[in-house]
Design a protein around this motif. Structure first.
Motif, PDB file in Angstrom:
ATOM      1  N   THR A   1     -16.230 -10.641  31.919  1.00 60.82           N
ATOM      2  CA  THR A   1     -15.638 -11.992  31.982  1.00 60.82           C
ATOM      3  C   THR A   1     -16.561 -13.054  32.563  1.00 60.82           C
ATOM      4  OG1 THR A   1     -14.689 -11.718  34.226  1.00 60.82           O
ATOM      5  CG2 THR A   1     -13.359 -10.952  32.361  1.00 60.82           C
ATOM      6  N   TYR A   2     -17.756 -12.685  32.998  1.00 60.20           N
ATOM      7  CA  TYR A   2     -18.593 -13.596  33.784  1.00 60.20           C
ATOM      8  C   TYR A   2     -18.994 -14.857  33.021  1.00 60.20           C
ATOM      9  CZ  TYR A   2     -21.981 -14.840  37.434  1.00 60.20           C
ATOM     10  OH  TYR A   2     -22.665 -15.472  38.444  1.00 60.20           O
ATOM     11  N   GLY A   3     -19.034 -14.783  31.701  1.00 65.33           N
ATOM     12  CA  GLY A   3     -19.418 -15.943  30.904  1.00 65.33           C
ATOM     13  C   GLY A   3     -18.271 -16.871  30.557  1.00 65.33           C
ATOM     14  N   THR A   4     -17.081 -16.580  31.067  1.00 61.15           N
ATOM     15  CA  THR A   4     -15.884 -17.366  30.750  1.00 61.15           C
ATOM     16  C   THR A   4     -15.896 -18.701  31.487  1.00 61.15           C
ATOM     17  OG1 THR A   4     -14.621 -15.323  30.484  1.00 61.15           O
ATOM     18  CG2 THR A   4     -13.358 -17.375  30.718  1.00 61.15           C
TER      19      THR A   4
ATOM     20  N   THR B   1     -12.274   0.430  30.583  1.00 57.07           N
ATOM     21  CA  THR B   1     -11.145   0.598  29.659  1.00 57.07           C
ATOM     22  C   THR B   1      -9.876   0.016  30.257  1.00 57.07           C
ATOM     23  OG1 THR B   1     -12.099   2.587  28.651  1.00 57.07           O
ATOM     24  CG2 THR B   1      -9.722   2.273  28.433  1.00 57.07           C
ATOM     25  N   GLN B   2      -9.643   0.255  31.543  1.00 55.60           N
ATOM     26  CA  GLN B   2      -8.460  -0.293  32.203  1.00 55.60           C
ATOM     27  C   GLN B   2      -8.504  -1.825  32.217  1.00 55.60           C
ATOM     28  OE1 GLN B   2      -7.420   1.734  36.005  1.00 55.60           O
ATOM     29  NE2 GLN B   2      -9.037   3.170  35.477  1.00 55.60           N
ATOM     30  N   ILE B   3      -9.670  -2.362  32.541  1.00 55.82           N
ATOM     31  CA  ILE B   3      -9.826  -3.824  32.591  1.00 55.82           C
ATOM     32  C   ILE B   3      -9.620  -4.432  31.203  1.00 55.82           C
ATOM     33  CG2 ILE B   3     -11.461  -5.705  33.012  1.00 55.82           C
ATOM     34  CD1 ILE B   3     -10.579  -4.399  35.604  1.00 55.82           C
ATOM     35  N   ARG B   4     -10.245  -3.852  30.202  1.00 51.37           N
ATOM     36  CA  ARG B   4     -10.151  -4.393  28.845  1.00 51.37           C
ATOM     37  C   ARG B   4      -8.729  -4.295  28.286  1.00 51.37           C
ATOM     38  NH1 ARG B   4     -15.172  -5.378  26.532  1.00 51.37           N
ATOM     39  NH2 ARG B   4     -16.962  -4.483  27.647  1.00 51.37           N
TER      40      ARG B   4
ATOM     41  N   VAL C   1     -14.233  -4.619  40.434  1.00 56.10           N
ATOM     42  CA  VAL C   1     -14.735  -5.993  40.497  1.00 56.10           C
ATOM     43  C   VAL C   1     -15.951  -6.136  39.593  1.00 56.10           C
ATOM     44  CG1 VAL C   1     -15.793  -7.740  41.991  1.00 56.10           C
ATOM     45  CG2 VAL C   1     -13.849  -6.388  42.823  1.00 56.10           C
ATOM     46  N   PHE C   2     -16.857  -5.166  39.669  1.00 56.22           N
ATOM     47  CA  PHE C   2     -18.066  -5.221  38.858  1.00 56.22           C
ATOM     48  C   PHE C   2     -17.749  -5.226  37.365  1.00 56.22           C
ATOM     49  CE2 PHE C   2     -21.473  -3.136  36.486  1.00 56.22           C
ATOM     50  CZ  PHE C   2     -22.563  -3.928  36.841  1.00 56.22           C
ATOM     51  N   GLU C   3     -16.880  -4.320  36.936  1.00 59.27           N
ATOM     52  CA  GLU C   3     -16.567  -4.234  35.508  1.00 59.27           C
ATOM     53  C   GLU C   3     -15.820  -5.485  35.037  1.00 59.27           C
ATOM     54  OE1 GLU C   3     -17.775  -2.178  33.394  1.00 59.27           O
ATOM     55  OE2 GLU C   3     -18.734  -0.952  34.925  1.00 59.27           O
ATOM     56  N   PHE C   4     -14.995  -6.039  35.900  1.00 61.78           N
ATOM     57  CA  PHE C   4     -14.310  -7.287  35.558  1.00 61.78           C
ATOM     58  C   PHE C   4     -15.325  -8.406  35.370  1.00 61.78           C
ATOM     59  CE2 PHE C   4     -12.170 -11.277  36.702  1.00 61.78           C
ATOM     60  CZ  PHE C   4     -11.074 -11.235  35.859  1.00 61.78           C
ATOM     61  N   LEU C   5     -16.276  -8.513  36.289  1.00 66.69           N
ATOM     62  CA  LEU C   5     -17.330  -9.520  36.153  1.00 66.69           C
ATOM     63  C   LEU C   5     -18.156  -9.278  34.889  1.00 66.69           C
ATOM     64  CD1 LEU C   5     -18.613  -9.695  39.851  1.00 66.69           C
ATOM     65  CD2 LEU C   5     -17.328 -11.471  38.643  1.00 66.69           C
ATOM     66  N   TRP C   6     -18.421  -8.025  34.595  1.00 72.34           N
ATOM     67  CA  TRP C   6     -19.258  -7.664  33.439  1.00 72.34           C
ATOM     68  C   TRP C   6     -18.654  -8.183  32.128  1.00 72.34           C
ATOM     69  CZ3 TRP C   6     -24.060  -5.709  33.691  1.00 72.34           C
ATOM     70  CH2 TRP C   6     -24.633  -5.193  32.523  1.00 72.34           C
TER      71      TRP C   6
ATOM     72  N   ILE D   1     -12.498 -15.673  26.535  1.00 75.90           N
ATOM     73  CA  ILE D   1     -13.095 -14.800  27.546  1.00 75.90           C
ATOM     74  C   ILE D   1     -14.432 -14.276  27.035  1.00 75.90           C
ATOM     75  CG2 ILE D   1     -12.822 -12.636  28.823  1.00 75.90           C
ATOM     76  CD1 ILE D   1      -9.798 -13.137  28.764  1.00 75.90           C
ATOM     77  N   LYS D   2     -15.448 -14.465  27.847  1.00 80.11           N
ATOM     78  CA  LYS D   2     -16.805 -14.083  27.422  1.00 80.11           C
ATOM     79  C   LYS D   2     -17.454 -13.194  28.476  1.00 80.11           C
ATOM     80  CE  LYS D   2     -17.494 -18.391  24.852  1.00 80.11           C
ATOM     81  NZ  LYS D   2     -18.300 -19.628  24.741  1.00 80.11           N
ATOM     82  N   PRO D   3     -18.199 -12.191  28.028  1.00 84.01           N
ATOM     83  CA  PRO D   3     -18.876 -11.291  28.973  1.00 84.01           C
ATOM     84  C   PRO D   3     -20.102 -11.962  29.589  1.00 84.01           C
ATOM     85  CG  PRO D   3     -19.483 -10.736  26.742  1.00 84.01           C
ATOM     86  CD  PRO D   3     -18.446 -11.828  26.629  1.00 84.01           C
ATOM     87  N   ILE D   4     -20.743 -11.254  30.454  1.00 84.82           N
ATOM     88  CA  ILE D   4     -21.976 -11.740  31.043  1.00 84.82           C
ATOM     89  C   ILE D   4     -23.021 -11.899  29.940  1.00 84.82           C
ATOM     90  CG2 ILE D   4     -22.922  -9.435  31.542  1.00 84.82           C
ATOM     91  CD1 ILE D   4     -23.685 -10.677  34.329  1.00 84.82           C
ATOM     92  N   GLU D   5     -23.822 -12.951  30.022  1.00 81.22           N
ATOM     93  CA  GLU D   5     -24.783 -13.234  28.951  1.00 81.22           C
ATOM     94  C   GLU D   5     -26.079 -12.447  29.116  1.00 81.22           C
ATOM     95  OE1 GLU D   5     -25.339 -17.412  28.607  1.00 81.22           O
ATOM     96  OE2 GLU D   5     -23.248 -17.819  28.091  1.00 81.22           O
TER      97      GLU D   5
END
Length: 201
Positions: A92-95, A34-37, A85-90, A54-58
C-alpha cells in the motif's frame, strides 16, 4: 536487494537453521501478505470508489529509506517492523490519499507516538465522522525488546488497552467493521466508528 531480516522481526527465526531461514521468511511473508490482501480485496469490493487506487511500493529501496527514517524517530529504543506492518506497507505504500473522500485506507505516519515504543495507525476518516480520533489512537508496538512487540493497543490518553496480537489481526477487525457495519450504516457511520473504538474499552 532488501535484507528483510534487517527491517522486520520474524518471530521464531532464531530457532530456524540458517540454511532454512530464507524459506522461513518467504513462508511468513506469503502467509501474512495473503491475510492483508484478502482484507484489501473485501474493502475494494465493498467500496470500489474509495479503495480503487491502492498501490504497492514503487521501488524496494523506498522501504529501506522509510525504515531508516522511522528508526531515527526512536532514541534508545531498538525497533523493527512487525511483519504485518511491513507487508501492509509493501502492498500500500504507493497509495495517495483521496482528499475528496470521507475515508480511506489506514496508514502509518511512521513516527513515534506519545507512548514509548509505539507507532500510530492513522485510520484516515474525516473528523466529521470520526471525532473520537482526538481521544483514541490505535498504536502498534515496535520495540523489539518488549513482550508486546507487534501487538496493537488502543490508547485513550490514560492507558493502553489490548486490541489484538498483531496488525494483520487488527486489520481484519477493521475490515469486518467497514464491510459489515460502516457500509450499511447510512447516516449513522459515525456511530459505527464509535462502536469500533468502544468495543475495546
Amino acid at each position: 536487494m532488501v535484507q528483510f531480516e534487517d527491517l522486520v522481526k520474524f518471530e521464531g527465526i532464531e530457532d530456524v537453521p540458517r540454511n532454512q531461514r530464507m524459506q522461513f521468511v518467504s513462508n511468513q511473508r506469503r502467509e501474512t501478505a495473503t491475510q492483508i490482501r484478502d482484507c484489501i480485496t473485501q474493502l475494494q469490493e465493498t467500496f470500489p470508489k474509495e479503495f480503487n487506487s491502492i498501490k504497492p511500493i514503487e521501488q524496494t529501496e523506498d522501504i529501506e529509506e522509510a525504515f531508516e527514517d522511522f528508526k531515527s524517530e526512536f532514541e534508545n529504543i531498538q525497533v523493527q517492523f512487525p511483519i504485518g506492518v511491513f507487508e501492509f506497507l509493501w502492498v500500500t505504500y504507493g497509495t495517495e490519499p483521496d482528499i475528496n473522500s470521507e475515508f480511506g485506507l489506514p496508514s502509518f505516519p511512521l513516527t513515534k507516538s506519545g507512548v514509548d515504543g509505539y507507532t500510530q495507525i492513522d485510520l484516515d476518516f474525516d473528523e466529521e465522522i470520526d471525532p473520537l480520533s482526538e481521544k483514541f489512537q490505535f498504536l502498534v508496538c515496535v520495540d523489539i525488546k518488549s513482550k508486546s512487540f507487534g501487538s496493537v493497543k488502543l490508547w485513550n490518553q490514560k492507558k493502553l488497552i489490548r486490541v489484538s496480537d498483531s496488525f494483520e489481526e487488527f486489520f481484519k477487525l477493521f475490515t469486518e467493521m467497514m464491510v459489515e457495519e460502516f457500509a450499511n450504516a447510512g447516516d449513522e457511520r459515525k456511530i459505527a466508528i464509535e462502536d469500533f473504538y468502544y468495543q475495546f474499552e
